[in-house]
Design an enzyme around this catalytic site. Structure first.
Site, PDB file in Angstrom:
ATOM      1  N   ASP A  31      -1.374  58.114  33.697  1.00  0.00           N
ATOM      2  CA  ASP A  31      -1.317  57.026  34.659  1.00  0.00           C
ATOM      3  C   ASP A  31      -2.690  56.694  35.224  1.00  0.00           C
ATOM      4  O   ASP A  31      -3.589  57.539  35.264  1.00  0.00           O
ATOM      5  CB  ASP A  31      -0.416  57.415  35.840  1.00  0.00           C
ATOM      6  N   HIS A 178      -2.576  62.326  34.531  1.00  0.00           N
ATOM      7  CA  HIS A 178      -3.380  61.227  35.060  1.00  0.00           C
ATOM      8  C   HIS A 178      -4.681  61.052  34.291  1.00  0.00           C
ATOM      9  O   HIS A 178      -5.327  62.030  33.908  1.00  0.00           O
ATOM     10  CB  HIS A 178      -3.655  61.441  36.554  1.00  0.00           C
TER      11      HIS A 178
END
Length: 226
Positions: A31, A178
């Site tokens: 992300d 992430h």
């Protein structure tokens, strides 16, 4: 494990997809990119490990030289989806602003990749019926997760990230990581090797769902390990 929500949840959302059968695939998802400094290192680490992943990018970052990073992701076999314009929870957003964030993000991603956007992840996993309806209207399947690497925690180390992922992953797990975290990049070799040691194979979301993407459907987990 198998996601097994209460019956009233299944009645409220009868078309929600909680699991489907497949082989030993698991899904690394990243992300909040692209990040000019760290995304190239992450892509190098994934290439060295011989795996492909799914990236959920913020529209605000798909500009300038970062466009080439998104193009590199696609060229190297990764999937690219939307996380909307920036990392802000969407469930209380007015409908007109929500649509604009979807549209603006889809426009910059499609301009970079030459492909329509078919995958969407709501920031923080926070969603509402309105968010889901907008994803459906935008032609996107919602992808959440059932394994949290916790790479966002202060003080987490690469070995800790690896252990969080490998310890929890089973066939069909969608793993949340992430883009933009040095420790996450350092953890990639150990994550991939640990998954393989468990007989699991990292693949992209579309690798499994190609042809079966249903706008507005929502996945936490793909596959049934039972």
């Amino acid at each position: 494990m198998k996601i097994n929500p209460p019956k009233f949840i299944r009645r409220l959302y009868p078309d929600m997809i909680w699991e489907i059968d497949d082989s030993n695939g698991v899904f690394l998802t990243f992300d909040d990119g692209p990040n000019k400094q760290l995304t190239p290192k992450l892509l190098d680490a994934l290439a060295a490990a011989g795996v492909q992943a799914t990236f959920f990018v913020q529209g605000q970052y798909v500009s300038g030289s970062n466009v080439k990073l998104v193009q590199r992701e696609v060229a190297e076999g990764h999937a690219v989806g939307s996380m909307s314009w920036r990392h802000t929870q969407l469930h209380d957003m007015p409908a007109d602003q929500l649509k604009k964030w979807f549209d603006d993000t889809d426009a910059v991603i499609s301009a970079a990749t030459g492909q329509p956007v078919t995958l969407f992840r709501p920031p923080d996993g926070a969603w509402s019926d309105a968010v889901r309806e907008q994803a459906k209207a935008s032609g996107q399947t919602m992808i959440l997760w059932n394994v949290d690497s916790r790479d966002w925690e202060r003080g987490v180390s690469a070995p800790g990230i690896r252990d969080n992922v490998v310890g929890a992953a089973t066939r069909g797990s969608i793993i949340s990581l992430h883009d933009g975290n040095e420790d996450t990049i350092e953890a990639i070799p150990g994550i991939v090797q640990g998954l393989r040691d468990k007989g699991l194979t990292p693949v992209t979301i579309p690798h499994l769902l190609d042809g079966d993407l249903t706008p507005g459907a929502m996945y936490y987990y793909l596959g049934d390990p039972a």
